[in-house]
Every structure is written in structure tokens, then in C-alpha cells.
Write a protein that holds these residues in place. Structure first.
Motif, short mmCIF file in Angstrom:
data_model
loop_
_atom_site.label_atom_id
_atom_site.label_comp_id
_atom_site.label_asym_id
_atom_site.label_seq_id
_atom_site.Cartn_x
_atom_site.Cartn_y
_atom_site.Cartn_z
N PRO A 210 -7.28 -1.45 -0.53
CA PRO A 210 -7.88 -2.80 -0.54
C PRO A 210 -6.94 -3.82 -1.18
O PRO A 210 -6.29 -3.54 -2.18
CB PRO A 210 -9.15 -2.60 -1.39
CG PRO A 210 -9.46 -1.15 -1.29
CD PRO A 210 -8.14 -0.45 -1.19
N GLY A 211 -6.86 -5.00 -0.57
CA GLY A 211 -6.07 -6.09 -1.13
C GLY A 211 -4.64 -6.14 -0.67
O GLY A 211 -3.89 -7.03 -1.07
N SER A 212 -4.22 -5.20 0.19
CA SER A 212 -2.83 -5.18 0.67
C SER A 212 -2.82 -4.90 2.16
O SER A 212 -3.58 -4.05 2.64
CB SER A 212 -2.03 -4.11 -0.08
OG SER A 212 -0.74 -3.96 0.48
N SER B 11 0.83 -1.21 0.00
CA SER B 11 0.00 0.00 0.00
C SER B 11 0.87 1.26 0.00
O SER B 11 2.01 1.23 0.46
CB SER B 11 -0.92 0.00 1.23
OG SER B 11 -1.81 -1.09 1.19
N ASN C 160 1.16 -9.42 -7.17
CA ASN C 160 0.92 -9.46 -5.73
C ASN C 160 0.94 -8.03 -5.19
O ASN C 160 1.96 -7.35 -5.25
CB ASN C 160 2.01 -10.31 -5.04
CG ASN C 160 1.75 -10.49 -3.56
OD1 ASN C 160 1.13 -9.65 -2.90
ND2 ASN C 160 2.23 -11.60 -3.01
N LEU C 161 -0.20 -7.56 -4.68
CA LEU C 161 -0.30 -6.17 -4.23
C LEU C 161 0.61 -5.87 -3.05
O LEU C 161 0.93 -4.71 -2.80
CB LEU C 161 -1.75 -5.84 -3.87
CG LEU C 161 -2.76 -5.86 -5.02
CD1 LEU C 161 -4.13 -5.45 -4.52
CD2 LEU C 161 -2.31 -4.94 -6.15
N ASP C 162 1.04 -6.89 -2.31
CA ASP C 162 1.91 -6.66 -1.16
C ASP C 162 3.39 -6.56 -1.54
O ASP C 162 4.19 -6.06 -0.74
CB ASP C 162 1.75 -7.77 -0.13
CG ASP C 162 0.51 -7.60 0.72
OD1 ASP C 162 0.07 -6.44 0.90
OD2 ASP C 162 -0.03 -8.61 1.21
#
Length: 228
Positions: free
Chosen positions: A181-183, A128, A151-153
Motif C-alpha cells: 500500500p502507498g507505492s 515496493s 516517499n514510499l516510491d
């Protein structure tokens, strides 16, 4: 006289790349959860770390694979848990928590000099994004994502902001985590001050802002529904 006093109290930024950490581990953990925890003064020298408005406890993690949120950890390239991207020796991962269902951001703060010829600040982000303020002024940031990772992280972005208005001054840098969102992690590495001019914030930055607003609205609705 004023200039002499200003120079006398000038400060040099420290550990902007997070590579000055001394991994003095005082609390070890099982291997599947990371190496352990050490004093923040050793693992994050030069920085102050806050969660919400409160200073973070004296301990910061090393190569953590968190089983809960509300923790901070530095990572090296040999991390066996979370595969954090690392430029140099270490990077920093922040995992904001949700006490009482409210998002509680981390803030990373340091005071130092911006050189007279500095035009921009540049850093690497994974997960993020961050909000950056210089002496309390919000700095628009341009995020340029590197191809290859979905991978969003762990996907990497080269981030740039214009700090030319603060050239020649002693300032406070304040990086604050932003929810997306998602991380679950806000990663930071390789902060630098450059004489290169910063580009205008691109559409990517506007896209990120939209995602963050969506995340805020989603969280607000969840909290509202929970109170009904």
C-alpha cells in the motif's frame, strides 16, 4: 564427464546492475511522459520480463513518467519524470497493473552460475519490495532501509538473501514484484553475488510481509465488494 558437460553449458549472469542497456529509442514520447520506448533486448539485455505469465511486449520504457500502470522502464540520473534512485548508470522500475481489478505482478528472470564461494545475493530496492526465488525456492530477504526519505516510491533499501545452498550451481533467479500500500513502483538495481554471509532476515522484513498481507487483504475486500 558429467562435470565437463556441466561446465560446457554453464552460463555467466549478465547485466545484473542494469548498466549494459543500449538506449535505442524506437518510439518517442512528449518530455513530460519520458524519453520513449526501446526494444527489451536493448534496454534489458540478459533478462526475461513477464507480466503475470505472459512475456512483456518487445518494448521497454526509458525514463518514463507513467500515466498508467502495467509498464516497465529503465532510468538514469537525469530522469525528468519519476525521480528514480540510480546506482551506477541505470536502474529498473516496474509498475504492476490491475487488469480486471486483479493485481498482476511482473517477474524478472535470468539463468546463470553461482560461484562455489558465494554465500549471499545483495541488491538495492526502491518502492515496493520483491520476492526472490532461486530454482523455485523462496529466499528469505533482509531489508535495511536507508534514512532520509519518506516517499514510499523512492526510499532505498539494501537487501540481502542467503543463497549459499546454491553455491557452485547453475540456477534461475526470479524476482517477482510484491504489492505494498502507498507505492506504485517496484525498483531494482545493483544485483550482486557475494562471498559475505547473509544476515538473518530482520524485523524490517517481517514488517514488510505484514504490509504486503494487509495490501492483499485490502485488495481482496475491494474485489469482493465490487462483485456484490
Amino acid at each position: 564427464m558429467g562435470l565437463a558437460l556441466s561446465s560446457a553449458f554453464a552460463a555467466t549472469f549478465q547485466n545484473l546492475d542494469f548498466d549494459s542497456a543500449t538506449t535505442n529509442i524506437t518510439l518517442s514520447l512528449p518530455p513530460d511522459q519520458g524519453v520513449g520506448y526501446g526494444p527489451a533486448s536493448d534496454l534489458l539485455p540478459g533478462w526475461q520480463l513477464f507480466q503475470g505469465t505472459d512475456p512483456v511486449s518487445p518494448l521497454v520504457g526509458y525514463n518514463l513518467n507513467p500515466i498508467s500502470l502495467g509498464v516497465a522502464s529503465i532510468y538514469d540520473a537525469n530522469s525528468q519524470g519519476f525521480p528514480a534512485p540510480v546506482s551506477g548508470t541505470y536502474s529498473l522500475g516496474l509498475y504492476p497493473g490491475y487488469p480486471l481489478s486483479e493485481y498482476e505482478p511482473f517477474s524478472l528472470v535470468q539463468t546463470g552460475d553461482i560461484g562455489a564461494n558465494v554465500q549471499s545475493i545483495r541488491f538495492i530496492n526502491y518502492g515496493s519490495p520483491f520476492e526472490l526465488r532461486v530454482n523455485g525456492t523462496l529466499i528469505p530477504l533482509s531489508y535495511e532501509y536507508q534514512p532520509g526519505s519518506t516517499n514510499l516510491d523512492t526510499r532505498l533499501a539494501n537487501v540481502t538473501g542467503d543463497v549459499s545452498a546454491f553455491a557452485g550451481q547453475t540456477v534461475q533467479l526470479k524476482f517477482t514484484t510484491v504489492q505494498m500500500p502507498g507505492s506504485v513502483v517496484n525498483g531494482l538495481d545493483d544485483i550482486g553475488l557475494s562471498a559475505q554471509t547473509a544476515p538473518e532476515p530482520a524485523e524490517t522484513a517481517l514488517f514488510l510481509l505484514g504490509l504486503c498481507l494487509m495490501g492483499y487483504e485490502f485488495g481482496r475486500r475491494r474485489r469482493s465488494d465490487a462483485r456484490k
